[in-house]
Design an enzyme around this catalytic site. Sequence first.
Site, mmCIF file in Angstrom:
data_model
loop_
_atom_site.group_PDB
_atom_site.id
_atom_site.type_symbol
_atom_site.label_atom_id
_atom_site.label_comp_id
_atom_site.label_asym_id
_atom_site.label_seq_id
_atom_site.Cartn_x
_atom_site.Cartn_y
_atom_site.Cartn_z
ATOM 1 N N GLY A 165 9.396 9.874 -32.280
ATOM 2 C CA GLY A 165 10.685 9.977 -31.585
ATOM 3 C C GLY A 165 11.152 8.659 -30.987
ATOM 4 O O GLY A 165 12.175 8.606 -30.304
ATOM 5 N N PHE A 202 24.733 10.415 -37.832
ATOM 6 C CA PHE A 202 24.094 11.241 -36.805
ATOM 7 C C PHE A 202 24.669 12.644 -36.900
ATOM 8 O O PHE A 202 25.852 12.866 -36.643
ATOM 9 C CB PHE A 202 24.347 10.650 -35.410
ATOM 10 C CG PHE A 202 23.680 11.433 -34.312
ATOM 11 C CD1 PHE A 202 22.297 11.431 -34.179
ATOM 12 C CD2 PHE A 202 24.431 12.188 -33.420
ATOM 13 C CE1 PHE A 202 21.675 12.164 -33.185
ATOM 14 C CE2 PHE A 202 23.813 12.934 -32.420
ATOM 15 C CZ PHE A 202 22.434 12.915 -32.298
ATOM 16 N N HIS A 208 16.014 21.288 -36.937
ATOM 17 C CA HIS A 208 14.957 20.530 -37.621
ATOM 18 C C HIS A 208 14.115 21.546 -38.397
ATOM 19 O O HIS A 208 13.448 22.387 -37.796
ATOM 20 C CB HIS A 208 14.097 19.780 -36.593
ATOM 21 C CG HIS A 208 12.907 19.095 -37.183
ATOM 22 N ND1 HIS A 208 12.722 17.723 -37.124
ATOM 23 C CD2 HIS A 208 11.836 19.571 -37.856
ATOM 24 C CE1 HIS A 208 11.595 17.411 -37.747
ATOM 25 N NE2 HIS A 208 11.024 18.520 -38.186
ATOM 26 N N LYS A 237 8.840 17.327 -30.493
ATOM 27 C CA LYS A 237 8.786 18.789 -30.575
ATOM 28 C C LYS A 237 7.988 19.403 -29.419
ATOM 29 O O LYS A 237 6.959 18.857 -29.034
ATOM 30 C CB LYS A 237 8.114 19.192 -31.903
ATOM 31 C CG LYS A 237 8.850 18.644 -33.115
ATOM 32 C CD LYS A 237 7.954 18.560 -34.351
ATOM 33 C CE LYS A 237 8.664 17.839 -35.475
ATOM 34 N NZ LYS A 237 7.748 17.463 -36.575
ATOM 35 N N ASN A 289 5.962 13.067 -43.499
ATOM 36 C CA ASN A 289 4.717 12.759 -42.792
ATOM 37 C C ASN A 289 3.546 13.043 -43.720
ATOM 38 O O ASN A 289 3.407 14.144 -44.246
ATOM 39 C CB ASN A 289 4.597 13.582 -41.512
ATOM 40 C CG ASN A 289 5.584 13.117 -40.460
ATOM 41 O OD1 ASN A 289 5.833 11.914 -40.334
ATOM 42 N ND2 ASN A 289 6.167 14.035 -39.736
ATOM 43 N N ARG A 291 0.320 13.465 -43.401
ATOM 44 C CA ARG A 291 -0.879 13.810 -42.618
ATOM 45 C C ARG A 291 -0.775 15.255 -42.170
ATOM 46 O O ARG A 291 0.257 15.892 -42.372
ATOM 47 C CB ARG A 291 -0.949 12.905 -41.389
ATOM 48 C CG ARG A 291 0.349 12.975 -40.600
ATOM 49 C CD ARG A 291 0.271 12.361 -39.248
ATOM 50 N NE ARG A 291 1.582 12.134 -38.673
ATOM 51 C CZ ARG A 291 2.318 13.048 -38.054
ATOM 52 N NH1 ARG A 291 1.866 14.284 -37.924
ATOM 53 N NH2 ARG A 291 3.500 12.766 -37.565
ATOM 54 N N ARG A 337 3.393 23.810 -27.348
ATOM 55 C CA ARG A 337 2.520 22.660 -27.062
ATOM 56 C C ARG A 337 2.316 22.575 -25.552
ATOM 57 O O ARG A 337 3.281 22.448 -24.802
ATOM 58 C CB ARG A 337 3.168 21.367 -27.522
ATOM 59 C CG ARG A 337 3.393 21.281 -29.008
ATOM 60 C CD ARG A 337 3.858 19.878 -29.371
ATOM 61 N NE ARG A 337 4.196 19.806 -30.786
ATOM 62 C CZ ARG A 337 4.361 18.667 -31.448
ATOM 63 N NH1 ARG A 337 4.217 17.521 -30.817
ATOM 64 N NH2 ARG A 337 4.671 18.661 -32.730
HETATM 65 P P1 ADP Z 1 10.151 10.212 -35.791
HETATM 66 O O1 ADP Z 1 9.518 9.625 -37.004
HETATM 67 O O2 ADP Z 1 10.198 9.288 -34.640
HETATM 68 O O3 ADP Z 1 9.643 11.568 -35.466
HETATM 69 P P2 ADP Z 1 12.439 11.376 -37.193
HETATM 70 O O4 ADP Z 1 13.225 10.588 -38.154
HETATM 71 O O5 ADP Z 1 11.457 12.364 -37.739
HETATM 72 O O6 ADP Z 1 11.707 10.387 -36.186
HETATM 73 O O7 ADP Z 1 13.401 12.146 -36.203
HETATM 74 C C1 ADP Z 1 12.946 12.842 -35.052
HETATM 75 C C2 ADP Z 1 14.065 13.706 -34.497
HETATM 76 O O8 ADP Z 1 15.208 12.894 -34.176
HETATM 77 C C3 ADP Z 1 14.601 14.741 -35.454
HETATM 78 O O9 ADP Z 1 13.835 15.925 -35.449
HETATM 79 C C4 ADP Z 1 15.994 14.971 -34.883
HETATM 80 O O10 ADP Z 1 15.933 15.769 -33.723
HETATM 81 C C5 ADP Z 1 16.411 13.583 -34.460
HETATM 82 N N1 ADP Z 1 17.134 12.894 -35.565
HETATM 83 C C6 ADP Z 1 16.624 12.047 -36.484
HETATM 84 N N2 ADP Z 1 17.563 11.640 -37.356
HETATM 85 C C7 ADP Z 1 18.709 12.245 -37.010
HETATM 86 C C8 ADP Z 1 20.044 12.253 -37.540
HETATM 87 N N3 ADP Z 1 20.387 11.534 -38.609
HETATM 88 N N4 ADP Z 1 20.966 13.031 -36.911
HETATM 89 C C9 ADP Z 1 20.654 13.777 -35.833
HETATM 90 N N5 ADP Z 1 19.418 13.799 -35.290
HETATM 91 C C10 ADP Z 1 18.446 13.055 -35.854
#
Ligand code: ADP
Length: 445
Positions: A165, A202, A208, A237, A289, A291, A337
């Site tokens: 995040g 965005f 998600h 999460k 991911n 893993r 969690r």
């Molecule tokens: P990380 O690798 O840090 O977990 P992610 O790319 O998986 O980052 O994104 C984590 C969270 O950030 C997503 O579950 C969502 O809530 C938010 N997010 C990521 N990309 C977008 C996007 N393009 N638009 C809106 N929310 C996003």
Amino acid sequence: MFKKVLIANRGEIAVRIIRSCKELGIKTVAIHSVADVNSMHVKMADESICVGDSKSSESYLNIPAILTATEITGAEAIHPGYGFLSENFKFARILEEHNIAFIGPKSEHIKIMGDKVSARNIINKTGIPLVPGSDGPIKSLSDLKKNSENIGFPLIIKAAAGGGGKGMQVVKNKSDLENAYNLTKSEAKANFGNDEIYVEKFLQNPKHIEFQIFADNYQNVIHLGERDCSIQRRHQKLIEEAPAFDINQNEKEKVIKIIIKAMKEIKYRGAGTIEMLYENEKFYFIEMNTRIQVEHPVTEMITGIDIVSEQIKAAGGKKLSFKQKDITFRGHAIECRINAENPNNFVPSPGKVLTYHPPGGNGVRVDSCLYSGYEVVPYYDSLIGKLIVHAPTRLQAIERMKRSLAELVVEGIETTTSLHEKIISTSSFSNYEFNINWLESFLKK
Ligand code: ADP
């Protein structure tokens, strides 16, 4: 099959992995830092070995010390869990070169998917739909400006090497671009040692939704369904569930088909999660991911498949012993969690656990590293356990979670248990009226 596995991790996931090893008749080696000498994973493993000081850079991330521990104990394989070295392709490659099995994918796949720009590239080629964004890395401020004209606002600038995040910046209008550009670049450099960034549209109100896939070394690829992980704070999460509720089943089947084909094409091995955003009945890839995920138990509960055991077997060269048609999805599972944190301001709350009493009963699972008298140390992530419930329907699972949270007793430190009780008691949660922004606005009330 391996005779001895070293677990390069700590906390609840190390305990979780030891459990699967025991059931497979495999001996276990726990590594630990100086601070973790009294940890549950150390007590449960057949052998344990201290690999360094409390700071994770000196212990759980200390590759020379972990290799030495592997050699001294004669372990043939290493399970990295999640976090720490689990997505470090250099570590996986070192193990490949030294004939020690890495319980995870091949290093080349970790490398490709660990860089979100190269992941977008390869995923795009496979036909999996992406969040609209830049074709490659953003090279300059003017490059970002040009891309923003195509993508539109709001947009999100992300670190190619980001995770957990962190390293993301939402930009609402043109005048904020320059500041956000400089900030994400410098934060990416400071946090991940790599200042490469890219940009995406965005999405304003997505859920998600992520797909669990699994592959053996022989291109047999299966999926274990999806999880909804929309209950998030600061892009992290807090509550996950499986299956996702109220999802367009046609779109889901279409996306799953493309994912399976893609994983076969790239010859993926092991467990993997394709994370997607879901908005207006469409799925958009955000990252993969490579893993085991924190939230894997909800999938295990509805499929009856032990994903960690499958990881170990696949790394040992075993063929998948079941086919897609053998997998059935039963009921509904939810995971909360539990963090050692103040439930109002999320400040970590390390200290001695005076009393620990986990909930029990039908359909309840607790994956935790706690025991009465255990001292939660301040050096690592504050996740101390996960409470998972399984029931025939989603509403029954919510009721089961309520009574399980009420049964959980952790005295001596603060935990996020009471926050979970509040969240799952809302009508928004029970009516499935939430997206990735819901928790943040709930917390502001
Ligand atoms: P990380 O690798 O840090 O977990 P992610 O790319 O998986 O980052 O994104 C984590 C969270 O950030 C997503 O579950 C969502 O809530 C938010 N997010 C990521 N990309 C977008 C996007 N393009 N638009 C809106 N929310 C996003």
